[in-house]
Design a protein around this motif. Structure first.
Motif, short mmCIF file in Angstrom:
data_model
loop_
_atom_site.label_atom_id
_atom_site.label_comp_id
_atom_site.label_asym_id
_atom_site.label_seq_id
_atom_site.Cartn_x
_atom_site.Cartn_y
_atom_site.Cartn_z
N ALA A 28 0.95 -1.25 0.02
CA ALA A 28 0.20 -0.08 0.00
C ALA A 28 0.86 1.28 0.15
O ALA A 28 0.23 2.39 0.45
N ASP A 29 2.19 1.09 -0.54
CA ASP A 29 3.01 2.37 -0.63
C ASP A 29 2.63 2.92 -1.78
O ASP A 29 3.52 3.04 -2.92
N GLU A 30 1.60 3.54 -2.06
CA GLU A 30 1.12 4.05 -3.21
C GLU A 30 1.92 5.61 -3.48
O GLU A 30 1.47 6.46 -3.15
N GLY A 31 2.89 5.60 -4.30
CA GLY A 31 3.60 6.72 -4.40
C GLY A 31 3.75 7.48 -5.81
O GLY A 31 4.52 8.36 -5.89
N ASP A 32 3.33 6.71 -6.74
CA ASP A 32 3.27 7.08 -7.93
C ASP A 32 2.24 8.44 -8.20
O ASP A 32 1.24 8.70 -7.55
N ILE A 44 -1.02 -3.68 10.47
CA ILE A 44 -0.88 -2.54 9.35
C ILE A 44 0.56 -1.76 9.94
O ILE A 44 0.93 -1.69 11.08
N ARG A 45 1.30 -1.75 9.12
CA ARG A 45 2.86 -1.24 9.33
C ARG A 45 3.01 0.01 8.47
O ARG A 45 2.39 0.22 7.18
N VAL A 46 3.59 1.25 9.00
CA VAL A 46 3.62 2.34 8.25
C VAL A 46 5.18 2.52 7.55
O VAL A 46 6.07 2.42 8.36
N GLY A 47 5.28 2.88 6.64
CA GLY A 47 6.51 3.00 5.76
C GLY A 47 7.07 4.26 6.23
O GLY A 47 6.40 5.28 6.86
N ALA A 48 8.38 4.46 5.98
CA ALA A 48 9.12 5.93 6.15
C ALA A 48 9.20 6.88 5.15
O ALA A 48 9.88 8.03 5.21
N GLY A 49 8.59 6.57 3.91
CA GLY A 49 8.48 7.68 2.85
C GLY A 49 9.69 7.41 1.50
O GLY A 49 9.86 8.33 1.02
N VAL A 54 -0.13 -5.14 5.99
CA VAL A 54 -0.38 -4.03 4.86
C VAL A 54 0.81 -3.03 5.22
O VAL A 54 1.04 -2.37 6.30
N TYR A 55 1.79 -2.87 4.20
CA TYR A 55 2.87 -1.69 4.39
C TYR A 55 2.35 -0.47 3.63
O TYR A 55 2.08 -0.36 2.43
N LEU A 56 1.84 0.55 4.68
CA LEU A 56 1.11 1.75 4.13
C LEU A 56 1.96 3.11 4.42
O LEU A 56 2.70 3.05 5.28
N ARG A 57 1.92 3.93 3.13
CA ARG A 57 2.79 4.96 3.21
C ARG A 57 2.33 6.14 4.42
O ARG A 57 1.10 6.17 4.69
N SER A 58 3.39 6.41 4.92
CA SER A 58 3.28 7.54 5.92
C SER A 58 2.32 8.77 5.70
O SER A 58 1.87 9.44 6.67
N GLU A 59 2.32 9.00 4.48
CA GLU A 59 1.50 10.36 3.92
C GLU A 59 0.18 10.07 3.71
O GLU A 59 -0.59 11.14 3.38
N TYR A 60 -0.48 8.92 4.44
CA TYR A 60 -1.76 8.83 4.51
C TYR A 60 -2.41 8.49 5.80
O TYR A 60 -2.79 7.44 6.33
#
Length: 508
Positions: free
Chosen positions: A175-179, A255-260, A214-220
Motif C-alpha cells: 500500500a505504498d502508493e507513491g506514483d 498495519i505497518r507504516v513506511g518511512a517515505g 499492510v505496508y502503508l505509506r506514512s503520507e496517508y
C-alpha cells in the motif's frame, strides 16, 4: 435525516470536515435528528465535498458544498443551488463498471453490518468451503493481474506460494502508493477497508498463510487510522484471528507504516523495510514467492489486486473474466489527474481507448487548451501524444507502444508543457529516489540530468548519448525504478523531438 459526508482525504482537503460540523450544528439549532455518516468518496473529485442525503427516491447529491450551503439542506432539497439529483445517475458515475469499488462511497467504511449488507464476506464464506488449490484456480481463471506494476498474473504468484513448503507463509499488501496521479489504494482503504481485509484473508486461505501485513505509506494519515480501526473491528467480529467466521481456520494481520521512500514500492525493497532493514532492492532470484518476508514464502500484492479478490470469489471467475480485452481481464480503477476538467477515479473494463478517457470522460483540459500529452503509469510511465490516443487501455496494447499501465494513474498536460523539462524531471526523480544498490540507476540517473542539461545548452551530440544511457539503464538496472525511467525520457524524445533540438540548430 441520514446524511453522508466523505471522510476521504481529497474531500477533507477541500473542507469536508467543516461541512460535517456545520450540518451537525444546523441540525442541533433546528432540533432535527440527523444521522451523519462519514463515507468514502465516490471518486468525483471536482464535486467534493459531495454531500448525499438519503430520501425515499434514493440518495441525492449536493456539491461542491460550502458551509454557507448547509442551512438550505434543511429547507428545500430539490431547489438547492448545489443539487445534483440522484447520485447514481450522475453521468460520470453511471458510465462506470464498478466491481472493486462497488461499495466505495456507498457504505459506512467501518460498519461490518453495512459491508455485509452490500455483498461483503460472501467471497470469504465461499473460499472457506473450498480447497486452497480451488481458490487459487478461481483467481487464476478470473485473469486477475497485478494492479500496481507490471501486471503479473495473480494466480501464478499464488500458486507458487501454495506449492512452497514452509512452516510459515505471509501475505504482504503493498500500500505504498507513491506514483504521481494515483489514489485508488487510498480511496479503497478509506472507503471500503474490509474488502482489503477480506481479500487478504482469502489469499491466506489460498496459499496456507496465517499472517499478513499492510505496508502503508506514512503520507496517508486518514487511511492509516481507518485501516487500523477496521482491523480492530474485524478481529472483534471474527473476520480475523484464530477462527475465521467460526471455521477453525486462522489468519491475522497488522498495519505497518513506511518511512517515505519511493523505492519501497518495489516488492523486495518493501520486504527489507518491513523487516526493519534499509529499503534497498534485493537481487532476484530468489523470488519473494519462495524466499520473501523473513526468508519465508510470501505473496506480495497491490491493494487493488487483493481488494478485487472478494468480488471474484463472490460472483465467480467467469463473471470477472467476461469484462476486459485480450489478456487484460476484468476492470481497472483508472485515476485521472493533472490538467483535466473532471479529475477522479473511473472504474471500467479494460479496452476503452485512451482518447475517450481523456476527451470524453475527463472532459479535456481544465485550462481549455489542447492536450499535448498524457503520462500513464506514474513518474516512470511513458508520455503518449494525441496521435496514440486510439490505443486501447490494456497491458499488451500499451506494451506495443513502449508504454505501461502500472497503477493506471493518468496525468494530463496541455500544450504549454515543456517536454524536455519533463524528461529531466524523470531523471532527477530517479536520482533522488534511487536506493543506490545498482550502478545503472544510481549513476545513470545523475548522468541523465547532466546530459539533458547539455542538450538544453546546445550540445547536439548529447542526444545520442542520452539514448545510449537510457538503453543501459533499461537493461542493467536491478528494479523498475532505474529500468523504467527511460520510458518517460525516450517517449518525450521520440514524440517531441523538436523540443530536444538545440536552440542554435533550431534557428538555422
Amino acid at each position: 435525516m441520514k446524511i453522508y459526508v466523505p471522510l476521504d482525504t481529497a474531500a477533507v482537503a477541500v473542507g469536508a470536515d467543516a461541512i460535517a460540523d456545520a450540518i451537525l450544528a444546523e441540525a442541533k439549532a433546528r432540533d432535527i435528528p440527523v444521522e451523519l455518516i462519514r463515507n468514502g468518496t465516490r471518486g468525483m473529485v471536482w464535486l467534493e465535498p459531495l454531500v448525499e442525503v438519503e430520501t425515499e427516491a434514493g440518495r441525492l447529491g449536493f456539491g461542491p458544498m460550502e458551509t454557507a450551503d448547509v442551512p438550505f439542506l434543511f429547507d428545500d432539497l430539490e431547489g438547492h443551488a448545489k443539487a445534483l439529483g440522484p447520485v447514481e445517475e450522475i453521468p460520470y458515475l453511471a458510465r462506470q463498471t464498478r466491481l472493486t469499488f462497488a461499495r466505495c462511497g456507498v457504505i459506512d467504511p467501518l460498519s461490518i453490518a453495512d459491508y455485509e449488507a452490500h455483498g461483503g464476506l460472501a467471497g470469504l464464506r465461499r473460499a472457506l468451503a473450498m480447497t486452497p488449490a480451488d481458490v487459487v484456480q478461481e483467481v487464476t481463471e478470473s485473469g486477475l493481474r497485478g494492479r500496481g506494476g507490471a501486471g503479473f498474473p495473480t494466480g501464478i504468484k499464488w500458486n507458487t506460494v501454495l506449492g512452497a513448503e514452509a512452516d510459515q507463509k505471509y501475505i504482504i499488501c503493498n500500500a505504498d502508493e507513491g506514483d504521481s496521479g494515483t489514489f485508488a489504494d487510498r480511496m479503497i482503504m478509506e472507503g471500503d477497508p474490509f474488502t482489503l481485509i477480506e481479500g487478504m484473508a482469502i489469499a491466506g486461505l489460498a496459499v496456507g498463510a496465517t499472517k499478513g501485513y499492510v505496508y502503508l505509506r506514512s503520507e496517508y494519515p486518514v487511511a492509516i487510522r481507518v485501516m487500523k480501526e477496521a482491523v480492530r473491528i474485524a478481529r472483534l467480529n471474527g473476520l480475523l484471528g484464530a477462527d475465521l467466521l467460526g471455521s477453525g481456520k486462522a489468519f491475522d494481520m497488522e498495519i505497518r507504516v513506511g518511512a517515505g521512500a519511493y523505492v519501497c514500492g518495489e516488492e523486495t525493497s518493501l520486504l527489507n523495510s518491513l523487516e526493519g532493514k534499509r529499503g534497498i532492492v534485493r537481487a532476484k532470484p530468489p523470488l519473494p514467492a519462495l524466499e520473501g518476508f523473513l526468508g519465508k514464502p510470501t505473496v506480495v500484492n497491490n491493494v487493488i489486486s487483493l481488494a478485487t479478490v472478494p468480488v471474484i470469489l463472490e460472483k465467480g471467475a467467469q463473471h470477472y473474466a467476461d469484462f476486459g480485452l485480450g489478456r487484460s481481464r476484468g476492470t481497472m480503477p483508472i485515476q485521472i489527474a493533472g490538467n483535466v476538467k473532471y479529475g477522479g477515479l473511473f472504474e471500467t473494463a479494460f479496452g476503452m481507448p485512451l482518447g475517450d478517457l481523456i476527451n470524453d470522460i475527463a472532459g479535456g483540459t481544465a485550462t481549455g487548451r489542447p492536450v499535448k500529452a498524457v503520462q500513464v503509469g506514474g513518474p516512470l510511465g511513458a508520455y503518449l501524444a494525441p496521435a496514440k490516443f486510439d490505443t486501447p487501455f490494456g497491458y499488451e496494447e500499451f506494451t506495443a507502444e513502449d508504454a505501461l499501465i502500472g497503477h493506471a494513474g493518468i496525468v494530463v498536460f496541455d500544450d504549454s508543457a515543456d517536454m524536455l523539462g519533463m524528461a529531466r524531471f524523470a531523471m532527477e526523480f530517479c536520482a533522488v529516489e534511487s536506493c543506490g544498490k545498482c550502478t545503472p540507476c544510481r549513476i545513470g540517473a545523475v548522468r541523465g540530468v547532466e546530459t539533458i542539461d547539455r542538450i538544453k545548452a546546445g550540445d547536439s551530440a548529447a542526444v545520442e548519448l542520452l539514448t545510449d544511457l537510457c538503453d543501459t539503464m533499461k537493461e542493467g538496472s536491478l528494479c523498475a525504478l532505474g529500468g523504467f525511467t527511460p520510458f518517460p525520457v525516450m517517449s518525450a524524445l521520440e514524440q517531441f523531438p523538436e523540443e530536444f533540438t538545440p536552440a542554435k540548430e533550431a534557428a538555422e
